[in-house]
Design a protein around this motif. Sequence first.
Motif, PDB file in Angstrom:
ATOM      1  N   UNK A   1      29.223  -5.899   9.642  1.00 27.91           N
ATOM      2  CA  UNK A   1      28.308  -5.787   8.523  1.00 27.91           C
ATOM      3  C   UNK A   1      27.805  -4.363   8.386  1.00 27.91           C
ATOM      4  N   UNK A   2      28.310  -3.596   7.409  1.00 32.14           N
ATOM      5  CA  UNK A   2      27.763  -2.261   7.153  1.00 32.14           C
ATOM      6  C   UNK A   2      26.388  -2.387   6.495  1.00 32.14           C
ATOM      7  N   UNK A   3      25.393  -1.728   7.042  1.00 34.68           N
ATOM      8  CA  UNK A   3      24.005  -1.926   6.602  1.00 34.68           C
ATOM      9  C   UNK A   3      23.662  -1.002   5.435  1.00 34.68           C
ATOM     10  N   UNK A   4      24.166  -1.338   4.247  1.00 29.52           N
ATOM     11  CA  UNK A   4      23.822  -0.611   3.023  1.00 29.52           C
ATOM     12  C   UNK A   4      22.616  -1.308   2.395  1.00 29.52           C
ATOM     13  N   UNK A   5      21.437  -0.910   2.826  1.00 29.83           N
ATOM     14  CA  UNK A   5      20.215  -1.669   2.549  1.00 29.83           C
ATOM     15  C   UNK A   5      19.797  -1.638   1.090  1.00 29.83           C
ATOM     16  N   UNK A   6      20.200  -0.635   0.315  1.00 29.45           N
ATOM     17  CA  UNK A   6      19.702  -0.538  -1.062  1.00 29.45           C
ATOM     18  C   UNK A   6      20.160  -1.723  -1.905  1.00 29.45           C
TER      19      UNK A   6
ATOM     20  N   UNK B   1      18.880 -10.856   7.340  1.00 26.40           N
ATOM     21  CA  UNK B   1      18.905 -12.301   7.096  1.00 26.40           C
ATOM     22  C   UNK B   1      20.187 -12.711   6.384  1.00 26.40           C
ATOM     23  N   UNK B   2      20.667 -11.879   5.467  1.00 29.69           N
ATOM     24  CA  UNK B   2      21.909 -12.169   4.757  1.00 29.69           C
ATOM     25  C   UNK B   2      23.088 -12.176   5.717  1.00 29.69           C
ATOM     26  N   UNK B   3      23.115 -11.215   6.650  1.00 31.71           N
ATOM     27  CA  UNK B   3      24.195 -11.189   7.627  1.00 31.71           C
ATOM     28  C   UNK B   3      24.160 -12.412   8.523  1.00 31.71           C
ATOM     29  N   UNK B   4      22.966 -12.793   8.977  1.00 37.28           N
ATOM     30  CA  UNK B   4      22.846 -13.969   9.838  1.00 37.28           C
ATOM     31  C   UNK B   4      23.313 -15.217   9.091  1.00 37.28           C
ATOM     32  N   UNK B   5      22.929 -15.332   7.818  1.00 36.45           N
ATOM     33  CA  UNK B   5      23.361 -16.489   7.019  1.00 36.45           C
ATOM     34  C   UNK B   5      24.883 -16.515   6.888  1.00 36.45           C
ATOM     35  N   UNK B   6      25.499 -15.351   6.676  1.00 31.95           N
ATOM     36  CA  UNK B   6      26.955 -15.284   6.576  1.00 31.95           C
ATOM     37  C   UNK B   6      27.608 -15.630   7.907  1.00 31.95           C
TER      38      UNK B   6
ATOM     39  N   UNK C   1      30.653 -17.477   5.478  1.00 29.42           N
ATOM     40  CA  UNK C   1      30.874 -16.886   4.172  1.00 29.42           C
ATOM     41  C   UNK C   1      30.710 -15.376   4.186  1.00 29.42           C
ATOM     42  N   UNK C   2      30.753 -14.780   3.002  1.00 32.76           N
ATOM     43  CA  UNK C   2      30.622 -13.338   2.878  1.00 32.76           C
ATOM     44  C   UNK C   2      29.153 -12.938   2.771  1.00 32.76           C
ATOM     45  N   UNK C   3      28.810 -11.824   3.374  1.00 31.64           N
ATOM     46  CA  UNK C   3      27.516 -11.202   3.137  1.00 31.64           C
ATOM     47  C   UNK C   3      27.607 -10.373   1.858  1.00 31.64           C
ATOM     48  N   UNK C   4      26.466  -9.898   1.372  1.00 30.00           N
ATOM     49  CA  UNK C   4      26.452  -9.108   0.149  1.00 30.00           C
ATOM     50  C   UNK C   4      27.224  -7.800   0.312  1.00 30.00           C
ATOM     51  N   UNK C   5      27.234  -7.258   1.519  1.00 28.65           N
ATOM     52  CA  UNK C   5      27.995  -6.043   1.820  1.00 28.65           C
ATOM     53  C   UNK C   5      29.130  -6.415   2.763  1.00 28.65           C
ATOM     54  N   UNK C   6      30.345  -6.060   2.413  1.00 23.99           N
ATOM     55  CA  UNK C   6      31.521  -6.400   3.210  1.00 23.99           C
ATOM     56  C   UNK C   6      32.027  -5.171   3.961  1.00 23.99           C
TER      57      UNK C   6
END
Length: 329
Positions: free
Chosen positions: A111-116, A281-286, A291-296
């Motif tokens: 998970x690359x952490x592109x927080x914006x 939280x999005x990464x943990x959910x993925x 499934x996919x996180x918002x940032x791949x």
Amino acid sequence: MLRVGLIGAGGISRVHADAWRALGAEGFVTSFQGAEAIADEYGFEAVPDLDDLLGLVDVVDIVTPSSSHAELALRAIAAGRHVVCEKPLAATADEAQRVADAAAEAGVRLFPAHVVRYFGEYARIKDAIDAGRLGDLAVLRFSRAGSAPQARWFFRESTGGGVIRDLMIHDIDQAVWFAGPVASVYAVQNPPTVDDVVPSPVTAHVVLTHRSGVISHLHASWVAPGMPFRTSVSASGSAGRMAHDSADDRVSRMDAVLADEVADYLPPMSPLESPYYLEIADFVAALVSGGEARVTPADGVEAVAIAEAAYASIAAGTPITLNAMEAVR
């Protein structure tokens, strides 16, 4: 309970640690310095070295200087650990792709952490674009400026530093998120980098021509110490414009052709939740759902490739075609 190992104890480590604590993770931390302070502040356990940490956790969160990201990610992946990695994923697109390929082959998540992408103002603009409320997208403008960092590694382009790779990469990722893949990159920087040392203050401007025909203008500056950090974004299309400026009370405003009885459109203020919390939280959910996180991983590689093309454009004084960069690699 998820067991998470934080690698690094610098400034950004605290917002990551806070997110993991809020999610109820069992935390560990290792760093050349500062690990004990993070452990005491967030209830983590300080671990003396990386190998010990890797033996204790399910996920590693890399919050170290950029030059170390790829090496640390590859070590964690080889140990079978999932990886969260601060931007940039690596100093070069080749290295970033190597990390992404290694994770895929090992069957672990990266998970690359592109927080914006998790800032509410930017997410609302993305929603407006996707819903067609701006019509045919034409022009994007991004600006990001703040005090120059103090650590010297930020100013070495060859090892992953530089105002484009470190600061502007947030907006590079946003431009791709809003408008899709990039065809060509043109960049200028003033003052120029000399002998691999980035000057300060420094400003860079990058123009991205997307394959869709959309044009993105990106500005980034490291300015004098003590100057407040400021960002802005606008998206213009055939049916309207939506913009946000962090100096304007963190409000987003949209100009569009509206019904007669409606005078204006004002989206709500920023959400109360931290975007750093939302990205973790999005990464943990993925991770839980598969499934996919918002940032791949591909998003992380693409942002590095565009930043690399920007530096190549500065060196050549001409636009760089992304296909040409891929052929060289």
